[in-house]
Scaffold this motif. Structure first.
Motif, PDB file in Angstrom:
ATOM      1  N   LEU A 236      -3.701  -1.821  -0.998  1.00  0.00           N
ATOM      2  CA  LEU A 236      -2.295  -2.212  -0.880  1.00  0.00           C
ATOM      3  C   LEU A 236      -1.859  -3.036  -2.087  1.00  0.00           C
ATOM      4  O   LEU A 236      -0.799  -2.790  -2.680  1.00  0.00           O
ATOM      5  CB  LEU A 236      -2.067  -3.009   0.407  1.00  0.00           C
TER       6      LEU A 236
ATOM      7  N   PHE B  70       1.059  -1.897  -4.797  1.00  0.00           N
ATOM      8  CA  PHE B  70       2.292  -2.652  -5.000  1.00  0.00           C
ATOM      9  C   PHE B  70       2.369  -3.283  -6.390  1.00  0.00           C
ATOM     10  O   PHE B  70       3.442  -3.722  -6.808  1.00  0.00           O
ATOM     11  CB  PHE B  70       2.428  -3.737  -3.933  1.00  0.00           C
TER      12      PHE B  70
ATOM     13  N   LEU C  28       3.294   4.885   2.312  1.00  0.00           N
ATOM     14  CA  LEU C  28       2.153   4.662   3.201  1.00  0.00           C
ATOM     15  C   LEU C  28       2.031   5.837   4.152  1.00  0.00           C
ATOM     16  O   LEU C  28       3.017   6.224   4.795  1.00  0.00           O
ATOM     17  CB  LEU C  28       2.343   3.376   4.006  1.00  0.00           C
TER      18      LEU C  28
ATOM     19  N   ARG D 151       1.178  -8.201   5.665  1.00  0.00           N
ATOM     20  CA  ARG D 151       0.781  -8.083   4.272  1.00  0.00           C
ATOM     21  C   ARG D 151       1.665  -7.066   3.539  1.00  0.00           C
ATOM     22  O   ARG D 151       2.059  -7.286   2.394  1.00  0.00           O
ATOM     23  CB  ARG D 151      -0.694  -7.673   4.173  1.00  0.00           C
ATOM     24  N   ILE D 152       1.984  -5.972   4.200  1.00  0.00           N
ATOM     25  CA  ILE D 152       2.851  -4.963   3.588  1.00  0.00           C
ATOM     26  C   ILE D 152       4.219  -5.557   3.280  1.00  0.00           C
ATOM     27  O   ILE D 152       4.759  -5.402   2.175  1.00  0.00           O
ATOM     28  CB  ILE D 152       2.997  -3.738   4.516  1.00  0.00           C
ATOM     29  N   ARG D 153       4.799  -6.276   4.263  1.00  0.00           N
ATOM     30  CA  ARG D 153       6.127  -6.853   4.043  1.00  0.00           C
ATOM     31  C   ARG D 153       6.100  -7.930   2.956  1.00  0.00           C
ATOM     32  O   ARG D 153       7.028  -8.026   2.146  1.00  0.00           O
ATOM     33  CB  ARG D 153       6.685  -7.448   5.344  1.00  0.00           C
TER      34      ARG D 153
ATOM     35  N   ALA E  74       5.867  -6.172  -0.395  1.00  0.00           N
ATOM     36  CA  ALA E  74       7.132  -5.508  -0.708  1.00  0.00           C
ATOM     37  C   ALA E  74       8.151  -6.514  -1.233  1.00  0.00           C
ATOM     38  O   ALA E  74       8.872  -6.244  -2.205  1.00  0.00           O
ATOM     39  CB  ALA E  74       7.670  -4.805   0.534  1.00  0.00           C
TER      40      ALA E  74
ATOM     41  N   VAL F 217       9.494   0.428   0.798  1.00  0.00           N
ATOM     42  CA  VAL F 217       8.310   0.941   1.486  1.00  0.00           C
ATOM     43  C   VAL F 217       8.709   2.156   2.322  1.00  0.00           C
ATOM     44  O   VAL F 217       9.581   2.062   3.195  1.00  0.00           O
ATOM     45  CB  VAL F 217       7.677  -0.123   2.398  1.00  0.00           C
TER      46      VAL F 217
ATOM     47  N   ALA G 164       6.660  -1.515   9.312  1.00  0.00           N
ATOM     48  CA  ALA G 164       6.720  -2.252   8.044  1.00  0.00           C
ATOM     49  C   ALA G 164       7.504  -1.451   7.004  1.00  0.00           C
ATOM     50  O   ALA G 164       7.918  -1.997   5.979  1.00  0.00           O
ATOM     51  CB  ALA G 164       5.312  -2.543   7.520  1.00  0.00           C
TER      52      ALA G 164
END
Length: 286
Positions: A48, A52, A62, A80-82, A85, A92, A110
């Motif tokens: 990830l 990013f 994803l 973690r994704i947010r 981002a 995303v 997310a």
């Protein structure tokens, strides 16, 4: 003049279109054993972060294919994704394959946009706990269960002891609290497009097509077609995977102890994990 010769250059030097990093989030969440690292923050953090960090990319894609699992790991991955981002100012895009259910759907939300196949399975916004009771079996074979604790609730929900109504009531209160956290997260991310269907938060699940009508997802679409439509015909998806560990296995922090699976204990854990994983997938007809 240069444009005429660009097509003869190796692909990595041509710069034909934007590169869109892709990360695959596959499998049950949090079911880690020595040979089966599972889907957790530890196993997905590196790919990830690498995805990013591609500065020129307008978005990160994803691919989600998960029947659920640990609510804690699901939310950690979502967060973690947010965070990534926001830090990197990336859109995303989530593409659901077979299933994004329960914790898998928590991860999917997310995405700024969620795309599905018409036959994907989405939803299952709920919390479940399952087990067995062995008290009658022990009595039948003449085995006595002896448990010694410091703390009257330490052996709560022991499957080898008779079920206690107070224990079950307490477990259900925990489930309701976790369910509320899940509902709040979904409303926060998709409240402006969600249908008012009363079954949305009951644990029910739907096909991708119906999920789109309910507002659980945004559109029907596949990864390559969607990326080309959004970013041009020369958009290039690039897969970012976890680093390979011993024997070429994909692994995160939990996937390096491969030799541990050689013991009887490690093998037993893998067999149990495999059975639990099979049960999760089979719930959705897969």
């Amino acid at each position: 003049m240069l444009d005429k010769f660009r097509k003869f250059l190796p692909k990595k030097f041509r710069n034909d279109g934007p590169v869109i990093p892709v990360v695959r989030l596959q499998g049950p969440i949090g079911m880690a054993t020595p040979l089966r690292p599972g889907l957790s923050l530890a196993t997905v953090a590196t790919p990830l972060e690498r995805a990013f960090s591609v500065k020129s990319a307008p978005a990160v894609a994803l691919i989600v294919n998960s029947p659920g699992g640990s609510p804690v790991q699901s939310r950690l991955i979502f967060q973690r994704i947010r965070d990534l981002a926001k830090e990197n100012e990336k859109e995303v895009l989530v593409f659901v394959e077979d299933v994004a259910a329960s914790g898998g759907y928590m991860i999917a939300v997310a995405g700024d946009e969620i795309f599905v196949d018409p036959s994907s399975i989405v939803g299952s916004i709920g919390v479940v706990a399952a087990g067995f009771g062995f008290t009658e079996l022990l009595a039948k074979v003449g085995v006595q269960r002896r448990v010694y604790t410091a703390g009257k609730n330490k052996a709560m929900l022991d499957p080898f002891q008779p079920e206690n109504d107070k224990d079950v009531e307490y477990l259900k209160s925990l489930q309701l609290e976790i369910h509320e956290i899940f509902i709040e997260l979904v409303k926060q991310r998709r409240g402006d497009v969600l249908s008012d269907d009363p079954d949305i938060f009951t644990g029910q699940f739907w096909t991708g097509r119906t999920g789109r009508d309910l507002g659980l997802v945004d559109a029907i679409g596949d990864l390559r077609g969607t990326l080309k439509a959004k970013y041009g015909k020369d958009a290039q998806p690039k897969l970012f995977s976890a680093p390979r560990g011993l024997f070429g296995r994909r692994s995160g922090a939990g996937g390096l102890s491969v030799l541990g699976g050689a013991s009887g204990e490690g093998l037993g854990k893998d067999l149990i994990s495999a059975a639990e994983e099979r049960n999760l997938w089979s719930r959705f007809g897969l």
